[in-house]
Design an enzyme around this catalytic site. Structure first.
Site, PDB file in Angstrom:
ATOM      1  N   CYS A 229      13.448  11.155   7.141  1.00 26.48           N
ATOM      2  CA  CYS A 229      13.301  10.916   8.580  1.00 26.48           C
ATOM      3  C   CYS A 229      14.629  11.076   9.323  1.00 26.48           C
ATOM      4  O   CYS A 229      14.644  11.370  10.517  1.00 26.48           O
ATOM      5  CB  CYS A 229      12.757   9.519   8.810  1.00 26.48           C
ATOM      6  SG  CYS A 229      13.746   8.260   7.966  1.00 26.48           S
TER       7      CYS A 229
ATOM      8  N   GLU B 103       8.808  16.916  15.135  1.00 27.74           N
ATOM      9  CA  GLU B 103       9.271  16.676  13.762  1.00 27.74           C
ATOM     10  C   GLU B 103       8.567  17.641  12.811  1.00 27.74           C
ATOM     11  O   GLU B 103       7.341  17.629  12.708  1.00 27.74           O
ATOM     12  CB  GLU B 103       8.975  15.229  13.344  1.00 27.74           C
ATOM     13  CG  GLU B 103       9.559  14.909  11.979  1.00 27.74           C
ATOM     14  CD  GLU B 103       9.184  13.523  11.471  1.00 27.74           C
ATOM     15  OE1 GLU B 103       8.000  13.163  11.523  1.00 27.74           O
ATOM     16  OE2 GLU B 103      10.086  12.806  10.998  1.00 27.74           O
TER      17      GLU B 103
ATOM     18  N   GLU C 227       8.776   1.835  11.421  1.00 26.08           N
ATOM     19  CA  GLU C 227       9.854   2.806  11.172  1.00 26.08           C
ATOM     20  C   GLU C 227       9.175   4.165  11.142  1.00 26.08           C
ATOM     21  O   GLU C 227       8.470   4.495  10.189  1.00 26.08           O
ATOM     22  CB  GLU C 227      10.547   2.519   9.829  1.00 26.08           C
ATOM     23  CG  GLU C 227      11.137   1.125   9.699  1.00 26.08           C
ATOM     24  CD  GLU C 227      12.456   0.958  10.439  1.00 26.08           C
ATOM     25  OE1 GLU C 227      12.934   1.940  11.052  1.00 26.08           O
ATOM     26  OE2 GLU C 227      13.008  -0.150  10.424  1.00 26.08           O
TER      27      GLU C 227
ATOM     28  N   LYS D 255       0.871  -1.186   0.000  1.00 27.57           N
ATOM     29  CA  LYS D 255       0.000   0.000   0.000  1.00 27.57           C
ATOM     30  C   LYS D 255       0.909   1.238   0.000  1.00 27.57           C
ATOM     31  O   LYS D 255       1.372   1.681   1.045  1.00 27.57           O
ATOM     32  CB  LYS D 255      -0.908  -0.037   1.234  1.00 27.57           C
ATOM     33  CG  LYS D 255      -1.967   1.028   1.240  1.00 27.57           C
ATOM     34  CD  LYS D 255      -1.455   2.243   1.992  1.00 27.57           C
ATOM     35  CE  LYS D 255      -2.400   3.373   2.028  1.00 27.57           C
ATOM     36  NZ  LYS D 255      -1.896   4.523   1.255  1.00 27.57           N
TER      37      LYS D 255
HETATM   38  P1  NAD Z   1       1.916   8.891   7.199  1.00 28.87           P
HETATM   39  O1  NAD Z   1       2.038   8.218   8.508  1.00 28.87           O
HETATM   40  O2  NAD Z   1       0.935   9.971   7.020  1.00 28.87           O
HETATM   41  O3  NAD Z   1       1.593   7.818   6.030  1.00 28.87           O
HETATM   42  C1  NAD Z   1       2.404   6.698   5.806  1.00 28.87           C
HETATM   43  C2  NAD Z   1       1.573   5.623   5.126  1.00 28.87           C
HETATM   44  O4  NAD Z   1       0.600   5.161   6.052  1.00 28.87           O
HETATM   45  C3  NAD Z   1       0.816   6.099   3.898  1.00 28.87           C
HETATM   46  O5  NAD Z   1       0.811   5.090   2.919  1.00 28.87           O
HETATM   47  C4  NAD Z   1      -0.578   6.325   4.454  1.00 28.87           C
HETATM   48  O6  NAD Z   1      -1.601   6.236   3.490  1.00 28.87           O
HETATM   49  C5  NAD Z   1      -0.680   5.195   5.458  1.00 28.87           C
HETATM   50  N1  NAD Z   1      -1.678   5.385   6.510  1.00 28.87           N
HETATM   51  C6  NAD Z   1      -2.242   6.536   6.945  1.00 28.87           C
HETATM   52  N2  NAD Z   1      -3.124   6.277   7.929  1.00 28.87           N
HETATM   53  C7  NAD Z   1      -3.111   4.940   8.136  1.00 28.87           C
HETATM   54  C8  NAD Z   1      -3.799   4.078   9.021  1.00 28.87           C
HETATM   55  N3  NAD Z   1      -4.690   4.532   9.912  1.00 28.87           N
HETATM   56  N4  NAD Z   1      -3.534   2.757   8.976  1.00 28.87           N
HETATM   57  C9  NAD Z   1      -2.609   2.270   8.110  1.00 28.87           C
HETATM   58  N5  NAD Z   1      -1.944   3.039   7.220  1.00 28.87           N
HETATM   59  C10 NAD Z   1      -2.183   4.370   7.236  1.00 28.87           C
HETATM   60  O7  NAD Z   1       3.396   9.385   6.841  1.00 28.87           O
HETATM   61  P2  NAD Z   1       3.846  10.265   5.617  1.00 28.87           P
HETATM   62  O8  NAD Z   1       3.377  11.659   5.815  1.00 28.87           O
HETATM   63  O9  NAD Z   1       3.510   9.549   4.361  1.00 28.87           O
HETATM   64  O10 NAD Z   1       5.434  10.196   5.778  1.00 28.87           O
HETATM   65  C11 NAD Z   1       6.169  11.064   6.579  1.00 28.87           C
HETATM   66  C12 NAD Z   1       6.534  10.401   7.885  1.00 28.87           C
HETATM   67  O11 NAD Z   1       7.208   9.181   7.629  1.00 28.87           O
HETATM   68  C13 NAD Z   1       7.498  11.242   8.712  1.00 28.87           C
HETATM   69  O12 NAD Z   1       7.101  11.209  10.051  1.00 28.87           O
HETATM   70  C14 NAD Z   1       8.828  10.532   8.535  1.00 28.87           C
HETATM   71  O13 NAD Z   1       9.738  10.737   9.576  1.00 28.87           O
HETATM   72  C15 NAD Z   1       8.388   9.113   8.444  1.00 28.87           C
HETATM   73  N6  NAD Z   1       9.401   8.298   7.794  1.00 28.87           N
HETATM   74  C16 NAD Z   1      10.121   7.419   8.577  1.00 28.87           C
HETATM   75  C17 NAD Z   1      11.122   6.663   8.006  1.00 28.87           C
HETATM   76  C18 NAD Z   1      11.917   5.690   8.827  1.00 28.87           C
HETATM   77  O14 NAD Z   1      12.580   4.831   8.237  1.00 28.87           O
HETATM   78  N7  NAD Z   1      11.888   5.763  10.146  1.00 28.87           N
HETATM   79  C19 NAD Z   1      11.395   6.782   6.634  1.00 28.87           C
HETATM   80  C20 NAD Z   1      10.639   7.680   5.879  1.00 28.87           C
HETATM   81  C21 NAD Z   1       9.644   8.429   6.467  1.00 28.87           C
END
Ligand code: NAD
Length: 499
Positions: free
Chosen positions: A299, A402, A265, A190
């Site tokens: 991140c 963040e 993550e 997804k």
């Molecule tokens: P997000 O949490 O908004 O979304 C991530 C994914 O989760 C998307 O595909 C989204 O559609 C899905 N999602 C949203 N709500 C959900 C739910 N209730 N249940 C299951 N899936 C759901 O994050 P984002 O805005 O896409 O990405 C940015 C964030 O990701 C930042 O906080 C960043 O630090 C983090 N990030 C972490 C790493 C790491 O390796 N630690 C790497 C990249 C990004």
């Protein structure tokens, strides 16, 4: 502007002919959403709609999970080496289309094309090749004891739900798909609804190379529909989630009642610690890169820069000059250093933090608003100049939460202890970097930072064999090298008594 869930006929006034409809990939076939509803995908640089993706629902997720479940017996019966051959086929096909990957990634995320070529496209190929090679060399442990031998056998977990964010779309998706497949799991992916394009390309490639139907499936849509159905589905055995901490908490809650194997993550608020003995000529470009690469939307970015008091003024002056020398603008120009932020909503969130910093007594030393000289064609894009903020308490919200954009805060320190106290004063614990010419000191400070990863005199220097992941609110579990192989499998002990 942002993505909208549109019913038929509700699309914005843009020629539909120019817009691609991207499809779900289920059981080896491309499908529109069962709901017939779509989500618009916009170019961050221009604000123009560039694609539509399925606004999928439970029916689509359930079909994908059934397909993955049906494909599991045959796929899991292959050897590691046979599955590694499939990964190599995917890597070869991906490599042939790597320029297309880079172009689509740049278009969809707003990131500079050079970054998309050298990091996103290159690493996506590397991820498949790395895990193919790594599993071929992987020798499961045996433990001899008196009268018996213990064999560790790594069995597939089952159907793996892989949920990814928008900042490094194919890089992070392939980082999960490759080890999940090679360890014998089948997959329902997804991708982020904000950046679906390269995920679709991967589905096309997987289809072209002829991976057996149902081994890899992809369902597009919103997190609250597709993501949450995957995490709560009783027939999904494992969830690997990369995204925000708040979403991670929902994922953990939703997947817990079915006892799924879970990797999270999550977000970071990483400290960059600059000691007085650091080599300025190497440190300043390194610190700027750590702060602003991918518009600060990584991140691991070092968004809190802690600088030893005795060099503070000189270092800050040179940091501003280096930051202002970056070229911001057209993502398709190979000379561009910084592109656009992923969405108008995200730009508003990041800009809100800059206003908050000013309310809290911070001073914007550079940036803080839309950069000058953005060409007319990008007037509706999501632009923000790299921003450096001084004068905030290390306990202020901008210094602890963040922001995930091109915004860094500066903080002086007078001792190692003070640097570590500031570095460790957030809820996050993902990464960090230390800059010093004394490597013993660098190592000592690195060990004192409460995070999963620390670099000394470098940043984002990645060896794919090492553990990757965070502590505190930055996540649970580790991926990378043998940690991935172990997460995407069940280690089973077979103890054989000698005669
Ligand atoms: P997000 O949490 O908004 O979304 C991530 C994914 O989760 C998307 O595909 C989204 O559609 C899905 N999602 C949203 N709500 C959900 C739910 N209730 N249940 C299951 N899936 C759901 O994050 P984002 O805005 O896409 O990405 C940015 C964030 O990701 C930042 O906080 C960043 O630090 C983090 N990030 C972490 C790493 C790491 O390796 N630690 C790497 C990249 C990004």
């Amino acid at each position: 502007m942002g993505e909208e869930c549109c019913g038929p006929g509700e699309s914005p006034p843009i020629d539909i002919e120019e817009v691609h409809d991207l499809l779900n990939y289920i059981a080896g076939e491309f499908h529109p959403p069962s709901s017939e509803r779509w989500i618009d995908d916009f170019s961050p640089a221009t604000g123009i709609r560039i694609a539509r993706i399925p606004c999928s629902d439970q029916q689509d997720v359930d079909a994908a999970v059934s397909a993955a479940r049906a494909a599991l017996p045959e796929w899991s019966a292959l050897t590691h080496a046979q599955r590694a051959d499939w990964l190599d086929k995917i890597a070869d096909a991906l490599e042939e289309r790597s320029e297309e990957v880079a172009q689509l990634e740049s278009l969809d995320t707003g990131k500079p094309i050079t970054l998309a070529r050298t990091v996103d496209a290159a690493r996506s190929v590397d991820n498949f090749r790395f895990f193919a090679e790594y599993v071929r060399e992987f020798v499961p442990e045996t433990f001899e004891m008196q009268g018996a031998t213990n064999h560790v056998v790594y069995k597939p977990v089952g159907v793996a739900g892989l949920i990814t964010p928008w900042n490094l779309p194919l890089y992070l998706l392939s980082w999960k798909v490759a080890p999940a497949l090679v360890m014998g799991n089948t997959v329902v992916a997804k991708p982020s609804e904000l950046t679906p394009m390269t995920a679709c390309l991967l589905a096309e490639i997987i289809d072209d190379v002829g991976l057996p139907a149902g081994v890899f499936n992809m369902v597009h849509g919103r997190g609250e529909n597709v993501g949450s159905r995957l995490t709560s589905h009783s027939d999904v055995d494992l969830i690997s989630f990369t995204g925000g901490t708040e979403t991670g908490a929902k994922v953990a809650t939703s997947s817990s009642s079915t006892f799924k194997k879970l990797s999270l993550e999550l977000g970071g608020k990483n400290a960059t610690i600059v000691c007085a003995d650091a080599d300025f000529d190497k440190t300043i470009p390194g610190v700027v890169r750590a702060g602003f690469l991918n518009q600060g939307q990584i991140c691991l970015c070092g968004s809190r820069i802690l600088i030893e008091e005795s060099i503070y003024d000189e270092f800050v002056g040179r940091l501003i000059d280096e930051t202002n020398s970056m070229k911001i603008g057209d993502p398709s120009d190979p000379e561009t250093d910084l592109g656009a932020l992923v969405s108008a909503e995200h730009l508003a969130k990041v800009s809100g933090y800059i206003s908050l910093a000013e309310e809290d007594g911070g001073t914007v030393l550079t940036g803080g608003s839309q950069p000058e000289g953005i060409p007319e064609q990008f007037a509706s894009g999501n632009w923000l100049a790299p921003t450096i903020i001084d004068g905030l308490s290390p306990n202020s919200r901008c210094a602890k939460e963040e922001i995930f954009g091109p915004v860094v805060t500066l903080h002086p320190f007078s001792s190692e202890k003070e640097a570590l106290d500031i570095a460790n004063s957030t809820d996050y614990g993902l990464a960090g970097s230390v800059w010093t010419s004394d490597l013993d000191k660098g190592r000592r400070i690195a060990e004192g930072i409460e995070t999963g990863m620390v670099w000394v005199n470098t940043w984002l220097h990645r060896d794919l064999r090492v553990p990757f992941g965070g502590i505190k609110h930055s996540g649970v579990g580790r991926e990378g090298g043998r940690w991935s192989l172990s997460f995407y499998s069940h280690a089973v002990n077979i103890c054989i008594k000698h005669d």
